[in-house]
Design an enzyme around this catalytic site. Structure first.
Site, PDB file in Angstrom:
ATOM      1  N   LYS A 165       0.849  -1.211   0.000  1.00 26.44           N
ATOM      2  CA  LYS A 165       0.000   0.000   0.000  1.00 26.44           C
ATOM      3  C   LYS A 165       0.876   1.250   0.000  1.00 26.44           C
ATOM      4  CE  LYS A 165      -1.649   1.802   4.022  1.00 26.44           C
ATOM      5  NZ  LYS A 165      -1.377   3.226   4.252  1.00 26.44           N
ATOM      6  N   CYS A 193      -4.812  12.910  12.195  1.00 24.83           N
ATOM      7  CA  CYS A 193      -5.690  11.749  12.080  1.00 24.83           C
ATOM      8  C   CYS A 193      -5.650  11.028  13.427  1.00 24.83           C
ATOM      9  CB  CYS A 193      -5.226  10.833  10.955  1.00 24.83           C
ATOM     10  SG  CYS A 193      -3.641  10.078  11.300  1.00 24.83           S
ATOM     11  N   ARG A 197       0.376  14.635  12.557  1.00 29.69           N
ATOM     12  CA  ARG A 197       0.850  14.424  11.177  1.00 29.69           C
ATOM     13  C   ARG A 197       1.255  15.738  10.479  1.00 29.69           C
ATOM     14  NH1 ARG A 197      -1.084   9.340   9.760  1.00 29.69           N
ATOM     15  NH2 ARG A 197       0.719   9.137   8.378  1.00 29.69           N
ATOM     16  N   PRO A 198       2.138  16.535  11.057  1.00 36.60           N
ATOM     17  CA  PRO A 198       2.558  17.786  10.413  1.00 36.60           C
ATOM     18  C   PRO A 198       3.292  17.539   9.098  1.00 36.60           C
ATOM     19  CG  PRO A 198       4.008  17.265  12.238  1.00 36.60           C
ATOM     20  CD  PRO A 198       2.911  16.255  12.286  1.00 36.60           C
ATOM     21  N   LEU A 234       8.437  19.309   7.513  1.00 40.86           N
ATOM     22  CA  LEU A 234       9.685  18.859   6.859  1.00 40.86           C
ATOM     23  C   LEU A 234       9.545  18.881   5.334  1.00 40.86           C
ATOM     24  CD1 LEU A 234      10.613  15.875   9.224  1.00 40.86           C
ATOM     25  CD2 LEU A 234      11.456  18.233   9.297  1.00 40.86           C
ATOM     26  N   ASP A 260       4.014   0.458  11.964  1.00 38.68           N
ATOM     27  CA  ASP A 260       2.772  -0.106  11.402  1.00 38.68           C
ATOM     28  C   ASP A 260       2.528  -1.537  11.865  1.00 38.68           C
ATOM     29  OD1 ASP A 260       3.096   1.568   8.176  1.00 38.68           O
ATOM     30  OD2 ASP A 260       2.545   2.279  10.167  1.00 38.68           O
ATOM     31  N   VAL A 271       7.263   6.622  17.381  1.00 34.38           N
ATOM     32  CA  VAL A 271       7.124   7.332  16.103  1.00 34.38           C
ATOM     33  C   VAL A 271       5.908   8.248  16.087  1.00 34.38           C
ATOM     34  CG1 VAL A 271       6.810   7.038  13.615  1.00 34.38           C
ATOM     35  CG2 VAL A 271       8.337   5.494  14.862  1.00 34.38           C
ATOM     36  N   ARG A 276      -9.176   0.487   4.091  1.00 35.30           N
ATOM     37  CA  ARG A 276      -8.242   1.487   3.548  1.00 35.30           C
ATOM     38  C   ARG A 276      -6.925   0.828   3.172  1.00 35.30           C
ATOM     39  NH1 ARG A 276      -6.528   5.982   7.250  1.00 35.30           N
ATOM     40  NH2 ARG A 276      -5.143   6.149   5.478  1.00 35.30           N
TER      41      ARG A 276
HETATM   42  C1  EPZ Z   1       4.363   6.909   6.314  1.00 32.89           C
HETATM   43  O1  EPZ Z   1       3.633   7.977   6.884  1.00 32.89           O
HETATM   44  C2  EPZ Z   1       3.363   5.769   6.147  1.00 32.89           C
HETATM   45  N1  EPZ Z   1       2.292   6.184   5.252  1.00 32.89           N
HETATM   46  C3  EPZ Z   1       2.778   5.385   7.507  1.00 32.89           C
HETATM   47  O2  EPZ Z   1       1.912   4.272   7.299  1.00 32.89           O
HETATM   48  C4  EPZ Z   1       3.929   4.965   8.422  1.00 32.89           C
HETATM   49  O3  EPZ Z   1       3.412   4.652   9.695  1.00 32.89           O
HETATM   50  C5  EPZ Z   1       4.943   6.111   8.532  1.00 32.89           C
HETATM   51  O4  EPZ Z   1       5.411   6.476   7.207  1.00 32.89           O
HETATM   52  C6  EPZ Z   1       6.157   5.734   9.379  1.00 32.89           C
HETATM   53  O5  EPZ Z   1       6.772   4.610   8.845  1.00 32.89           O
HETATM   54  C7  EPZ Z   1       2.519   6.177   3.914  1.00 32.89           C
HETATM   55  O6  EPZ Z   1       3.590   5.867   3.436  1.00 32.89           O
HETATM   56  C8  EPZ Z   1       1.358   6.580   3.042  1.00 32.89           C
HETATM   57  P1  EPZ Z   1       6.521  10.039   8.687  1.00 32.89           P
HETATM   58  P2  EPZ Z   1       4.319   9.444   6.988  1.00 32.89           P
HETATM   59  O7  EPZ Z   1       6.563  11.314   7.933  1.00 32.89           O
HETATM   60  O8  EPZ Z   1       5.186   9.673   5.841  1.00 32.89           O
HETATM   61  C9  EPZ Z   1       6.646  13.315  12.047  1.00 32.89           C
HETATM   62  C10 EPZ Z   1      -0.028   2.984   7.630  1.00 32.89           C
HETATM   63  O9  EPZ Z   1      -0.628   2.528   8.618  1.00 32.89           O
HETATM   64  N2  EPZ Z   1       6.707  14.288  10.938  1.00 32.89           N
HETATM   65  O10 EPZ Z   1       7.676   9.100   8.575  1.00 32.89           O
HETATM   66  O11 EPZ Z   1       3.249  10.426   7.268  1.00 32.89           O
HETATM   67  C11 EPZ Z   1       5.274  12.638  12.113  1.00 32.89           C
HETATM   68  O12 EPZ Z   1       4.381  13.446  12.842  1.00 32.89           O
HETATM   69  C12 EPZ Z   1       0.514   4.407   7.661  1.00 32.89           C
HETATM   70  O13 EPZ Z   1       0.158   2.355   6.554  1.00 32.89           O
HETATM   71  C13 EPZ Z   1       6.962  15.619  11.246  1.00 32.89           C
HETATM   72  O14 EPZ Z   1       7.100  15.993  12.413  1.00 32.89           O
HETATM   73  O15 EPZ Z   1       5.197   9.237   8.305  1.00 32.89           O
HETATM   74  C14 EPZ Z   1       5.573  11.334  12.795  1.00 32.89           C
HETATM   75  O16 EPZ Z   1       5.581  11.548  14.191  1.00 32.89           O
HETATM   76  C15 EPZ Z   1       0.284   5.095   8.991  1.00 32.89           C
HETATM   77  N3  EPZ Z   1       6.997  16.523  10.231  1.00 32.89           N
HETATM   78  C16 EPZ Z   1       6.995  10.995  12.326  1.00 32.89           C
HETATM   79  O17 EPZ Z   1       7.531  12.219  11.777  1.00 32.89           O
HETATM   80  C17 EPZ Z   1       6.841  16.159   8.921  1.00 32.89           C
HETATM   81  O18 EPZ Z   1       6.912  17.045   8.021  1.00 32.89           O
HETATM   82  C18 EPZ Z   1       7.041   9.936  11.245  1.00 32.89           C
HETATM   83  O19 EPZ Z   1       6.212  10.382  10.213  1.00 32.89           O
HETATM   84  C19 EPZ Z   1       6.594  14.808   8.639  1.00 32.89           C
HETATM   85  C20 EPZ Z   1       6.537  13.890   9.655  1.00 32.89           C
END
Ligand code: EPZ
Length: 465
Positions: free
Chosen positions: A44, A138, A143-144, A147, A331, A353, A423
């Site tokens: 996915k 969510c 989910r900011p 970055l 996940d 995380v 989803r």
């Molecule tokens: C991806 O989400 C995945 N989704 C998530 O899978 C997965 O849990 C996550 O990576 C971590 O592995 C997709 O790929 C569509 P992150 P993403 O940016 O990219 C913080 C599932 O169940 N952060 O690595 O949104 C954030 O708040 C989903 O399949 C910032 O602070 O995850 C979090 O605490 C859920 N600023 C941490 O980093 C930013 O600009 C990790 O988030 C971006 C993120």
């Protein structure tokens, strides 16, 4: 060109698919062994970002091994709203982004699907301008996207956020992003993917430091490379991208879903069954395999892409901390918690995380588990058995956790909130049924609706995410 969109997952018009998920429940009669082989679908979290990556090229892109998921449908709607042409034939998706009719992504769709925000990198790279709604928070956290935004600004984009929309444009006559050296405060998967896509068509070299190393990031890099992008180091913390003026068509196959595979390994372990999974890329699951073995679960590599799981004599407890890849994947945290509820001893899970990803604990306790949550840590005391009850999914991976617990619980478990499950899992209930699980997707009865209406526990609010 008006994008031609058909519902990608089931052929039903979208409204029917979502209504079906909302008004159905899963009924599981637990305590039955599983047997046989299960086919793992495409990933996915590769499919969603690779669909965004297809925007980088103005020719035909064929993407294979696309899973049948509500989120893939939604991503298709976002691309279609941008004027992209999409055609689905089973697990094959043909994308043509020769014309991106508008740089304005639809508000109501992007706010429902965080992954669609990642397309801002590709749209900006192609058009030099993008209006992308903020994905918003969510069930699992705020989910900011700071970055993502800061990286695009480093590449020369002007970004203003107003009325919930991220307005980005590249000044100057050529409206072309510039390569930059970007250090990510945290190895964000999405930010790495957004910036990598943006950099493929930028002028000059971009270096992403402290980049995410997830297999889905590598999958996206390989898609871009197959279209002629110059990317080195994907899968390490330093990714170097040399911008090129244009990318060409490709025919690309998505990797198997490591989280779905991990979920089925747990299904075998929690029902003390012997089942076979393929295709599986073992190196994508090393932390999960290591933890299962630590608990006494037996895992045998039958072939390079085939894993057999056999029951543990005794399920030993273990401790888990979720971390960016190659650490234990967040996940897999919720599904793994279900198995730990039946271990012979005390286990601990620290979710490092996301800030709010332990809400399934209260639903597992409804099934007889003994879990205490303090902050981002769950203390799990193993119990000899779980007992079936009605429960509600609070997010995608919590839904999987409840299905797993229901497979092991004595008696009947009814699972509500299937829109979360659909989803991100490709027909999980159907695949489990084919393995011998007593699980059925049925219309909700009056009693089911009464349960939902009577749920007073505010910690279990159903979010639409
Ligand atoms: C991806 O989400 C995945 N989704 C998530 O899978 C997965 O849990 C996550 O990576 C971590 O592995 C997709 O790929 C569509 P992150 P993403 O940016 O990219 C913080 C599932 O169940 N952060 O690595 O949104 C954030 O708040 C989903 O399949 C910032 O602070 O995850 C979090 O605490 C859920 N600023 C941490 O980093 C930013 O600009 C990790 O988030 C971006 C993120």
């Amino acid at each position: 060109m008006e994008g031609r969109l058909i519902n990608l997952s089931s052929g039903l018009p979208d409204a029917k698919v979502s209504r079906a998920a909302d008004s159905s429940v899963l009924r599981i009669s637990g305590g039955h062994r599983l047997h046989g082989h299960v086919t793992i679908s495409g990933a996915k979290n590769s499919a969603l970002v690779i669909m965004a990556g297809a925007l980088l090229c103005s020719e035909d892109c064929r993407i294979r091994n696309v899973p049948l998921l509500a989120d893939v449908d939604k991503m298709g709607q976002v691309l279609s709203a941008l004027g992209i042409s999409l055609e689905r034939h089973g697990n094959v998706l043909d994308v043509n982004a020769s014309e991106i009719r508008t740089s304005k992504a639809p508000y109501e769709l992007v706010t429902q699907l965080r992954a669609s925000f990642f397309a801002i990198g590709a749209i900006l790279a192609r058009l030099g301008v993008a209006q992308m709604p903020l994905p918003g928070g969510c069930a699992i956290g705020a989910r900011p996207v700071d970055l993502h935004v800061r990286g695009l600004q480093a590449m020369g984009a002007e970004v203003q956020i107003e009325h919930g929309i991220c307005n980005a444009y590249v000044p100057g006559s050529k409206r072309r992003l510039q390569g930059a050296n970007i250090y990510l405060d945290s190895p964000s998967v999405g930010a790495t993917e957004t910036l990598m896509m943006a950099a493929t068509l930028a002028e000059g070299e971009t270096i992403l430091e402290n980049a995410a190393r997830e297999p889905e990031v590598v999958d996206l890099a390989n898609l871009c490379i197959s279209m002629g992008a110059k990317i080195k180091g994907a899968g390490t913390s330093t990714i170097i991208i040399d911008g090129v003026p244009k990318l060409h068509s490709t025919d690309y196959t998505i990797i198997p879903d490591r989280i779905e595979a991990g979920t089925f390994l747990l299904a075998g372990a929690i029902t003390r069954s012997e089942i076979l999974l393929s295709p599986v890329i073992g190196e994508h699951l090393l932390p999960v395999i290591a933890k299962l073995r630590e608990m006494g679960v037996k895992l045998v590599e039958e072939a390079p892409d085939c894993l057999r799981v056999l029951p543990a004599d005794i399920l030993r407890p273990t401790d888990i901390e979720t971390l960016p890849h190659p650490g234990f994947p967040t996940d897999m945290q919720a599904p793994f918690m279900s198995l730990l509820t039946l271990a012979e001893g005390d286990s601990l899970i620290n979710e490092s995380v996301f800030e709010n990803r332990l809400r399934h604990a209260s639903e597992l306790n409804r099934l007889g588990a003994d879990i205490r949550v303090k902050g981002n840590t769950a203390f799990i005391r193993g119990v000899p058995m779980l007992s079936g009850a009605p429960v509600i999914c609070t997010d995608l991976r919590a839904a999987a956790a409840l299905v797993l617990a229901g497979l092991a619980a004595q008696g009947q478990t009814t699972i509500h909130g299937l829109q979360h499950l659909d989803r991100g899992y490709d027909r999980l209930d159907v695949k489990l049924q084919q393995l011998g699980a007593k699980i059925q997707r049925l219309p909700a009865t009056g009693r089911d609706r009464e349960f939902i209406n009577n749920i007073s526990d505010t910690s279990v609010q159903i979010s639409s995410k």
